[in-house]
Design a protein around this motif. Structure first.
Motif, PDB file in Angstrom:
ATOM      1  N   ILE A 178       0.855  -1.201   0.000  1.00  0.00           N
ATOM      2  CA  ILE A 178       0.000   0.000   0.000  1.00  0.00           C
ATOM      3  C   ILE A 178       0.885   1.244   0.000  1.00  0.00           C
ATOM      4  CG2 ILE A 178      -0.220   0.108   2.534  1.00  0.00           C
ATOM      5  CD1 ILE A 178      -3.194   0.842   2.070  1.00  0.00           C
ATOM      6  N   ASN A 179       0.392   2.288  -0.634  1.00  0.00           N
ATOM      7  CA  ASN A 179       1.175   3.520  -0.698  1.00  0.00           C
ATOM      8  C   ASN A 179       1.055   4.284   0.614  1.00  0.00           C
ATOM      9  OD1 ASN A 179       2.428   5.840  -1.381  1.00  0.00           O
ATOM     10  ND2 ASN A 179       0.856   6.556  -2.827  1.00  0.00           N
ATOM     11  N   ILE A 180       2.199   4.627   1.238  1.00  0.00           N
ATOM     12  CA  ILE A 180       2.194   5.213   2.581  1.00  0.00           C
ATOM     13  C   ILE A 180       2.331   6.740   2.555  1.00  0.00           C
ATOM     14  CG2 ILE A 180       3.548   5.230   4.756  1.00  0.00           C
ATOM     15  CD1 ILE A 180       2.213   2.638   4.701  1.00  0.00           C
ATOM     16  N   GLU A 181       2.567   7.328   1.403  1.00  0.00           N
ATOM     17  CA  GLU A 181       2.803   8.785   1.334  1.00  0.00           C
ATOM     18  C   GLU A 181       1.683   9.582   2.007  1.00  0.00           C
ATOM     19  OE1 GLU A 181       5.353  10.861   0.387  1.00  0.00           O
ATOM     20  OE2 GLU A 181       6.259   8.851   0.547  1.00  0.00           O
ATOM     21  N   PHE A 182       2.056  10.556   2.827  1.00  0.00           N
ATOM     22  CA  PHE A 182       1.046  11.445   3.425  1.00  0.00           C
ATOM     23  C   PHE A 182       1.644  12.835   3.483  1.00  0.00           C
ATOM     24  CE2 PHE A 182      -0.801  13.670   7.053  1.00  0.00           C
ATOM     25  CZ  PHE A 182      -2.146  13.536   6.809  1.00  0.00           C
ATOM     26  N   VAL A 183       0.932  13.803   2.946  1.00  0.00           N
ATOM     27  CA  VAL A 183       1.469  15.169   2.974  1.00  0.00           C
ATOM     28  C   VAL A 183       0.788  15.917   4.107  1.00  0.00           C
ATOM     29  CG1 VAL A 183       1.844  17.250   1.618  1.00  0.00           C
ATOM     30  CG2 VAL A 183       1.747  15.025   0.487  1.00  0.00           C
ATOM     31  N   SER A 184       1.617  16.382   5.040  1.00  0.00           N
ATOM     32  CA  SER A 184       1.047  17.103   6.184  1.00  0.00           C
ATOM     33  C   SER A 184       1.148  18.598   5.942  1.00  0.00           C
ATOM     34  CB  SER A 184       1.829  16.695   7.427  1.00  0.00           C
ATOM     35  OG  SER A 184       2.131  17.801   8.187  1.00  0.00           O
ATOM     36  N   ASN A 185       0.119  19.328   6.334  1.00  0.00           N
ATOM     37  CA  ASN A 185       0.158  20.762   6.062  1.00  0.00           C
ATOM     38  C   ASN A 185       0.008  21.601   7.329  1.00  0.00           C
ATOM     39  OD1 ASN A 185      -2.364  20.083   6.606  1.00  0.00           O
ATOM     40  ND2 ASN A 185      -3.346  21.085   4.856  1.00  0.00           N
ATOM     41  N   VAL A 186       0.694  21.193   8.390  1.00  0.00           N
ATOM     42  CA  VAL A 186       0.635  21.987   9.628  1.00  0.00           C
ATOM     43  C   VAL A 186       1.502  23.225   9.486  1.00  0.00           C
ATOM     44  CG1 VAL A 186       1.187  22.003  12.089  1.00  0.00           C
ATOM     45  CG2 VAL A 186       0.267  19.940  11.055  1.00  0.00           C
ATOM     46  N   ASN A 187       0.905  24.393   9.737  1.00  0.00           N
ATOM     47  CA  ASN A 187       1.706  25.622   9.756  1.00  0.00           C
ATOM     48  C   ASN A 187       2.182  25.848  11.179  1.00  0.00           C
ATOM     49  OD1 ASN A 187       1.204  26.308   7.030  1.00  0.00           O
ATOM     50  ND2 ASN A 187      -0.878  26.860   7.657  1.00  0.00           N
ATOM     51  N   PHE A 188       3.462  25.707  11.397  1.00  0.00           N
ATOM     52  CA  PHE A 188       3.950  25.819  12.761  1.00  0.00           C
ATOM     53  C   PHE A 188       3.693  27.225  13.294  1.00  0.00           C
ATOM     54  CE2 PHE A 188       5.969  22.116  11.113  1.00  0.00           C
ATOM     55  CZ  PHE A 188       5.927  21.248  12.193  1.00  0.00           C
ATOM     56  N   PRO A 189       3.296  27.331  14.556  1.00  0.00           N
ATOM     57  CA  PRO A 189       2.845  28.619  15.083  1.00  0.00           C
ATOM     58  C   PRO A 189       3.968  29.633  15.239  1.00  0.00           C
ATOM     59  CG  PRO A 189       2.900  26.964  16.813  1.00  0.00           C
ATOM     60  CD  PRO A 189       3.222  26.259  15.546  1.00  0.00           C
ATOM     61  N   THR A 190       3.611  30.880  15.059  1.00  0.00           N
ATOM     62  CA  THR A 190       4.605  31.935  15.259  1.00  0.00           C
ATOM     63  C   THR A 190       4.249  32.747  16.493  1.00  0.00           C
ATOM     64  OG1 THR A 190       3.281  33.240  13.784  1.00  0.00           O
ATOM     65  CG2 THR A 190       5.249  32.239  12.836  1.00  0.00           C
ATOM     66  N   SER A 191       3.045  32.504  17.034  1.00  0.00           N
ATOM     67  CA  SER A 191       2.588  33.358  18.134  1.00  0.00           C
ATOM     68  C   SER A 191       3.068  32.888  19.506  1.00  0.00           C
ATOM     69  CB  SER A 191       1.058  33.411  18.143  1.00  0.00           C
ATOM     70  OG  SER A 191       0.549  32.106  18.252  1.00  0.00           O
ATOM     71  N   ILE A 192       3.778  31.760  19.542  1.00  0.00           N
ATOM     72  CA  ILE A 192       4.202  31.248  20.842  1.00  0.00           C
ATOM     73  C   ILE A 192       5.327  32.136  21.407  1.00  0.00           C
ATOM     74  CG2 ILE A 192       5.690  29.527  19.716  1.00  0.00           C
ATOM     75  CD1 ILE A 192       5.184  27.702  22.069  1.00  0.00           C
ATOM     76  N   LYS A 193       5.180  32.485  22.678  1.00  0.00           N
ATOM     77  CA  LYS A 193       6.186  33.357  23.306  1.00  0.00           C
ATOM     78  C   LYS A 193       7.208  32.474  24.010  1.00  0.00           C
ATOM     79  CE  LYS A 193       3.735  37.632  24.133  1.00  0.00           C
ATOM     80  NZ  LYS A 193       3.436  38.656  25.128  1.00  0.00           N
ATOM     81  N   TYR A 194       8.301  32.194  23.328  1.00  0.00           N
ATOM     82  CA  TYR A 194       9.269  31.228  23.852  1.00  0.00           C
ATOM     83  C   TYR A 194       9.773  31.584  25.241  1.00  0.00           C
ATOM     84  CZ  TYR A 194       9.586  29.945  18.979  1.00  0.00           C
ATOM     85  OH  TYR A 194       9.287  29.563  17.722  1.00  0.00           O
ATOM     86  N   GLU A 195      10.068  32.849  25.419  1.00  0.00           N
ATOM     87  CA  GLU A 195      10.758  33.226  26.649  1.00  0.00           C
ATOM     88  C   GLU A 195       9.875  33.044  27.882  1.00  0.00           C
ATOM     89  OE1 GLU A 195       9.058  37.099  25.041  1.00  0.00           O
ATOM     90  OE2 GLU A 195       9.788  35.226  24.241  1.00  0.00           O
ATOM     91  N   CYS A 196       8.569  33.019  27.685  1.00  0.00           N
ATOM     92  CA  CYS A 196       7.655  32.933  28.834  1.00  0.00           C
ATOM     93  C   CYS A 196       7.019  31.570  29.017  1.00  0.00           C
ATOM     94  CB  CYS A 196       6.522  33.947  28.682  1.00  0.00           C
ATOM     95  SG  CYS A 196       7.085  35.646  28.641  1.00  0.00           S
ATOM     96  N   THR A 197       6.924  30.792  27.957  1.00  0.00           N
ATOM     97  CA  THR A 197       6.083  29.597  28.067  1.00  0.00           C
ATOM     98  C   THR A 197       6.623  28.574  29.071  1.00  0.00           C
ATOM     99  OG1 THR A 197       5.082  27.769  26.865  1.00  0.00           O
ATOM    100  CG2 THR A 197       7.200  28.533  26.046  1.00  0.00           C
ATOM    101  N   SER A 198       5.708  27.877  29.705  1.00  0.00           N
ATOM    102  CA  SER A 198       6.087  26.830  30.660  1.00  0.00           C
ATOM    103  C   SER A 198       6.268  25.482  29.967  1.00  0.00           C
ATOM    104  CB  SER A 198       4.998  26.683  31.731  1.00  0.00           C
ATOM    105  OG  SER A 198       4.911  27.847  32.488  1.00  0.00           O
ATOM    106  N   PHE A 199       5.891  25.410  28.695  1.00  0.00           N
ATOM    107  CA  PHE A 199       6.091  24.167  27.941  1.00  0.00           C
ATOM    108  C   PHE A 199       6.507  24.510  26.512  1.00  0.00           C
ATOM    109  CE2 PHE A 199       5.444  20.273  25.724  1.00  0.00           C
ATOM    110  CZ  PHE A 199       5.749  19.309  26.659  1.00  0.00           C
ATOM    111  N   PRO A 200       7.821  24.745  26.301  1.00  0.00           N
ATOM    112  CA  PRO A 200       8.303  25.239  24.993  1.00  0.00           C
ATOM    113  C   PRO A 200       8.383  24.133  23.936  1.00  0.00           C
ATOM    114  CG  PRO A 200      10.118  25.058  26.534  1.00  0.00           C
ATOM    115  CD  PRO A 200       8.905  24.632  27.290  1.00  0.00           C
ATOM    116  N   TYR A 201       7.225  23.741  23.408  1.00  0.00           N
ATOM    117  CA  TYR A 201       7.189  22.567  22.539  1.00  0.00           C
ATOM    118  C   TYR A 201       7.843  22.793  21.176  1.00  0.00           C
ATOM    119  CZ  TYR A 201       3.213  24.782  20.236  1.00  0.00           C
ATOM    120  OH  TYR A 201       2.431  25.662  19.568  1.00  0.00           O
ATOM    121  N   LEU A 202       8.283  24.033  20.900  1.00  0.00           N
ATOM    122  CA  LEU A 202       9.026  24.219  19.646  1.00  0.00           C
ATOM    123  C   LEU A 202      10.518  24.017  19.856  1.00  0.00           C
ATOM    124  CD1 LEU A 202       7.127  27.191  17.942  1.00  0.00           C
ATOM    125  CD2 LEU A 202       6.939  24.754  17.478  1.00  0.00           C
TER     126      LEU A 202
END
Ligand SMILES: Cc1cc2nc3c(=O)[nH]c(=O)nc-3n(C[C@H](O)[C@H](O)[C@H](O)COP(=O)(O)OP(=O)(O)OC[C@H]3O[C@@H](n4cnc5c(N)ncnc54)[C@H](O)[C@@H]3O)c2cc1C
Length: 426
Positions: A178-202
């Motif tokens: 079976i063909n496994i190709e999958f194109v994901s189109n998540v736009n990674f967020p720009t609004s996350i405030k790195y310096e303040c967040t308690s969970f810096p998932y980026l």
């Protein structure tokens, strides 16, 4: 006849301590690991049901799962759409003889399971998201105590232990053609405030996925943070004040059972204290909100919850929108709601304060608040979210009936120098 299995991952995106997946690998001649992306319809004006923070964290978790499967000569097929239609199409294409998936007992997920059963090939479901197995409980779930403290005391009196984690599969059966190709189109967020967040998932270390979940747990133990958890757990910001297990737990990148197992080992090696016990205690809350679903089911999702009284709600959409945007005029609430929207994470204390404010000060519908949390929280977990909202609204199993928080008092106690507020309001 060959055993051709579809293993449909749900909130169990891991290979280690995944008993259902292990069983699938042992019993199948051909195995297709599958993930069907959940429906992302709008929940409020233009708000997606799965907001960008959740989408990103899920994408990271799926990337790691795919890599792990590939390292065992398999792969992950991702599809988008109605789970019944997608699985039906695929099972016809590959001649599947069985479908295996995690058991999730919230109403929507049960409906999904029922629709998959109507495809007409055998379906096996496995419960594997709690720390304690339902079968180990000293009571039938239909008769479980309603009140958390009674539930906990029974568990403790009966010395219920968590089971040993299951092993990683040694090898995986081959994939179907079976063909496994999958194109994901998540736009990674720009609004996350790195310096303040308690969970810096980026940041690398906090990416979603099994590898990071296991590494984070070990890091937490190496720093000996379990010894101080109880003293710090109610703080409002920072990485180390609480465990931060929840985002990985919510997608099943790590199991609650394995966390409990490692905390026990930590206690044996470095000593137990009230704080190490308290991590277990909080994970037991997580189990409790799962188990009350077995008892009350859909009732937990109705306007009145478990109450027999008619809960009169005069929902005001304007107030709700101000709450969502962090524009209520109450600085503590606005700081919390901005943190949630910008980062997808909020401390437990702030979750309680903003939920109480929406219900008691703004008079809004608690179910709308729960939906907003669902869209935003990277650790969104259907059982914990619904259970906690009901609890605060006084429509669940709280013997005290509702939890109204006084924002002035909370401010003085948890943010006396206004550091937290300044972080999010400036
Ligand atoms: C209104 C409201 C909504 C919530 N929605 C969610 C949700 O969608 N998903 C979610 O995982 N938690 C939810 N919680 C519970 C709690 O706020 C988070 O589990 C916690 O803040 C996550 O951070 P942590 O892992 O650092 O927690 P820690 O304080 O380190 O706790 C350790 C673990 O115990 C469990 N836990 C702790 N507190 C609770 C609790 N009150 N209920 C259930 N489990 C708990 C979590 O799995 C957590 O990872 C909600 C709480 C409130 C008040």
């Amino acid at each position: 006849m060959k055993n051709i299995t579809i293993y449909c991952f749900r909130n169990d995106l891991r290979l280690f301590d995944n008993a259902a997946f292990l069983k699938a690998t042992i019993e199948s001649d051909i195995l297709l690991p599958l993930f069907c992306h959940p429906n992302n319809q709008l929940i409020h004006n233009d708000i997606q049901r799965i907001g960008i923070h959740r989408q990103t964290f899920l994408r990271q978790a799926l990337n790691q799962l795919k890599d792990n499967l590939k390292s065992l000569n398999s792969d992950l097929l991702e599809v988008n759409g109605n789970i019944y239609e997608e699985i039906k199409k695929i099972s016809e294409k590959i001649g599947a003889t069985k479908i295996i998936l995690e058991k999730i007992i919230s109403p929507e997920e049960l409906d999904q399971e029922n629709s998959i059963r109507s495809i007409g090939i055998p379906v096996e479901t496995f419960w594997q998201s709690s720390m304690i197995e339902p079968t180990e409980l000293p009571f039938n779930l239909k008769n479980m105590p309603d009140i958390f403290t009674d539930f906990r005391k029974l568990i403790e009196a009966n010395k219920i232990l968590t089971k040993t984690p299951t092993l990683l599969p040694a090898e995986l059966p081959p994939l179907p053609d079976i063909n496994i190709e999958f194109v994901s189109n998540v736009n990674f967020p720009t609004s996350i405030k790195y310096e303040c967040t308690s969970f810096p998932y980026l940041e690398n270390q906090f990416y979603g996925g099994e590898k990071n979940a296991l590494a984070h747990l070990e890091n937490y133990l190496i720093k000996k943070l379990p010894h101080t958890y109880k003293e710090t757990r109610n703080q409002l910001y920072g990485i180390n004040f609480s465990t931060k297990f929840s985002p990985w737990l919510s997608l099943g990148s790590i199991s609650a059972r394995y966390i409990a197992f490692r905390i026990k080992e930590f206690e044996n090696q470095h000593g137990a204290n009230e704080s190490t016990y308290w991590i277990w205690f909080e994970l037991l809350w997580r189990d409790y909100f799962r188990f009350i679903h077995f008892k009350f089911g859909k009732k937990l999702y109705s306007k009145n919850g478990l109450s027999n009284n008619n809960n009169l709600i005069n929902h005001n959409n304007e107030n709700f929108n101000k709450w969502v945007q962090g524009e209520t005029g109450n600085d503590l609430i606005d700081a919390g709601m901005k943190e949630l929207r910008f980062t997808g994470y909020l401390s437990n204390r702030m979750r309680q304060i903003v939920a109480s404010y929406l219900i008691y000060d703004l008079g809004c519908d608690w179910r709308k608040g729960a939906l907003w949390f669902e869209s935003q929280l990277i650790d969104y977990d259907v059982y914990s979210n619904q259970g906690n909202w009901l609890y605060i609204a006084g429509l669940g199993t709280d013997p005290r009936g509702g939890r109204k928080f006084n924002t002035k008092k909370q401010n003085l106690e948890y943010d006396p120098n206004n550091t937290y507020k300044k972080m999010w309001l400036n």
